[in-house]
Write a protein that holds these residues in place. Structure first.
Motif, short mmCIF file in Angstrom:
data_model
loop_
_atom_site.label_atom_id
_atom_site.label_comp_id
_atom_site.label_asym_id
_atom_site.label_seq_id
_atom_site.Cartn_x
_atom_site.Cartn_y
_atom_site.Cartn_z
N LEU A 1 1.78 -8.44 15.84
CA LEU A 1 1.23 -9.69 15.34
C LEU A 1 1.81 -9.90 13.95
O LEU A 1 1.69 -9.03 13.09
CB LEU A 1 -0.29 -9.64 15.31
CG LEU A 1 -0.96 -9.40 16.67
CD1 LEU A 1 -2.47 -9.28 16.50
CD2 LEU A 1 -0.62 -10.49 17.65
N ARG A 2 2.43 -11.05 13.74
CA ARG A 2 3.13 -11.32 12.50
C ARG A 2 2.59 -12.58 11.84
O ARG A 2 1.83 -13.35 12.44
CB ARG A 2 4.62 -11.54 12.76
CG ARG A 2 5.34 -10.36 13.36
CD ARG A 2 5.57 -9.29 12.30
NE ARG A 2 6.46 -8.26 12.74
CZ ARG A 2 7.78 -8.34 12.75
NH1 ARG A 2 8.39 -9.41 12.35
NH2 ARG A 2 8.48 -7.32 13.19
N PRO B 1 11.85 5.66 7.88
CA PRO B 1 12.30 5.16 6.59
C PRO B 1 12.47 3.64 6.63
O PRO B 1 13.08 3.11 7.55
CB PRO B 1 13.64 5.85 6.37
CG PRO B 1 13.79 6.86 7.44
CD PRO B 1 12.79 6.58 8.49
N GLY B 2 11.90 2.97 5.65
CA GLY B 2 12.07 1.52 5.55
C GLY B 2 11.07 0.70 6.34
O GLY B 2 11.10 -0.52 6.29
N LEU B 3 10.19 1.34 7.10
CA LEU B 3 9.18 0.60 7.86
C LEU B 3 8.08 0.15 6.91
O LEU B 3 7.44 0.97 6.26
CB LEU B 3 8.60 1.46 8.98
CG LEU B 3 7.51 0.81 9.83
CD1 LEU B 3 8.03 -0.44 10.53
CD2 LEU B 3 7.01 1.80 10.87
N GLU B 4 7.90 -1.15 6.82
CA GLU B 4 6.89 -1.70 5.91
C GLU B 4 5.50 -1.63 6.53
O GLU B 4 5.31 -2.01 7.67
CB GLU B 4 7.24 -3.14 5.56
CG GLU B 4 8.53 -3.26 4.78
CD GLU B 4 8.97 -4.69 4.58
OE1 GLU B 4 8.14 -5.62 4.76
OE2 GLU B 4 10.14 -4.89 4.25
N VAL B 5 4.54 -1.12 5.79
CA VAL B 5 3.16 -1.02 6.25
C VAL B 5 2.27 -1.78 5.28
O VAL B 5 2.65 -1.98 4.12
CB VAL B 5 2.72 0.46 6.35
CG1 VAL B 5 3.48 1.16 7.46
CG2 VAL B 5 2.89 1.21 5.04
N PRO B 6 1.11 -2.21 5.72
CA PRO B 6 0.59 -2.09 7.08
C PRO B 6 1.20 -3.14 8.01
O PRO B 6 1.71 -4.16 7.55
CB PRO B 6 -0.90 -2.34 6.89
CG PRO B 6 -0.98 -3.28 5.74
CD PRO B 6 0.16 -2.90 4.83
N TYR B 7 1.14 -2.87 9.31
CA TYR B 7 1.55 -3.85 10.31
C TYR B 7 0.55 -3.81 11.45
O TYR B 7 -0.17 -2.83 11.63
CB TYR B 7 2.99 -3.63 10.79
CG TYR B 7 3.25 -2.30 11.44
CD1 TYR B 7 3.18 -2.15 12.83
CD2 TYR B 7 3.58 -1.18 10.68
CE1 TYR B 7 3.43 -0.93 13.43
CE2 TYR B 7 3.85 0.04 11.27
CZ TYR B 7 3.77 0.16 12.64
OH TYR B 7 4.02 1.37 13.24
N VAL B 8 0.50 -4.90 12.20
CA VAL B 8 -0.51 -5.05 13.25
C VAL B 8 0.14 -4.97 14.62
O VAL B 8 1.09 -5.69 14.92
CB VAL B 8 -1.27 -6.39 13.11
CG1 VAL B 8 -2.36 -6.50 14.18
CG2 VAL B 8 -1.86 -6.54 11.72
N ILE B 9 -0.39 -4.07 15.44
CA ILE B 9 -0.01 -3.99 16.85
C ILE B 9 -1.17 -4.60 17.63
O ILE B 9 -2.32 -4.22 17.43
CB ILE B 9 0.20 -2.53 17.29
CG1 ILE B 9 1.33 -1.89 16.47
CG2 ILE B 9 0.51 -2.47 18.79
CD1 ILE B 9 1.45 -0.40 16.67
#
Length: 141
Positions: A103-104, A78-86
């Motif tokens: 990667l941010r 819950p609350g994890l913003e997507v998409p994100y880069v690993i």
């Protein structure tokens, strides 16, 4: 990450505490063999290159290149913003010295293999998590 997401944090012990807390001053540190100079991550008590046992935390530049990455589009909590880069970042100090990280400060579609990146840290409870973002040269290119 958003405020509502609670990630799993590493358990600190005598061997890894320096790594997870060294970001407090904005500096990336890893163990380095004092006998042969080999960098090693994750922390272990014996150098895999020379079998030396005199390993000490040492400072890295915090710079590297994207070796590989994946874009995660699933919210695993819950609350994890997507998409994100690993990403896997190959650090400049030694061939094969890699760090798996987020990667941010870059859109997922703009991440490229070989892209220059630099470290920054995100504090979560009592650890400073190393994250990477494009270097200024990469951002202006």
């Amino acid at each position: 990450m958003s405020q509502g997401y609670q990630r799993s944090l590493p358990l600190l012990d005598d061997l890894n505490r320096f790594y997870w807390t060294s970001g407090k001053d904005g500096v990336l540190r890893m163990l380095r063999c004092q006998s042969c100079g080999h960098w090693q991550h994750p922390p272990r008590p014996v150098c895999p290159k020379c079998l030396g046992r005199k390993l000490e935390p040492d400072t890295l530049s915090g710079k590297g290149k994207v070796f590989s990455f994946t874009v995660n589009a699933k919210s695993w909590g819950p609350g994890l913003e997507v998409p994100y880069v690993i990403g896997i970042v190959m650090l400049d100090e030694q061939d094969g010295l890699q760090l798996t990280t987020n990667l941010r400060d870059v859109a997922p579609e703009d991440v490229k293999i070989g892209m220059p990146v630099e470290v920054f840290f995100e504090k979560d409870e009592d650890v400073w998590l190393p994250m990477f973002r494009p270097t200024m040269q990469a951002a202006s290119a």
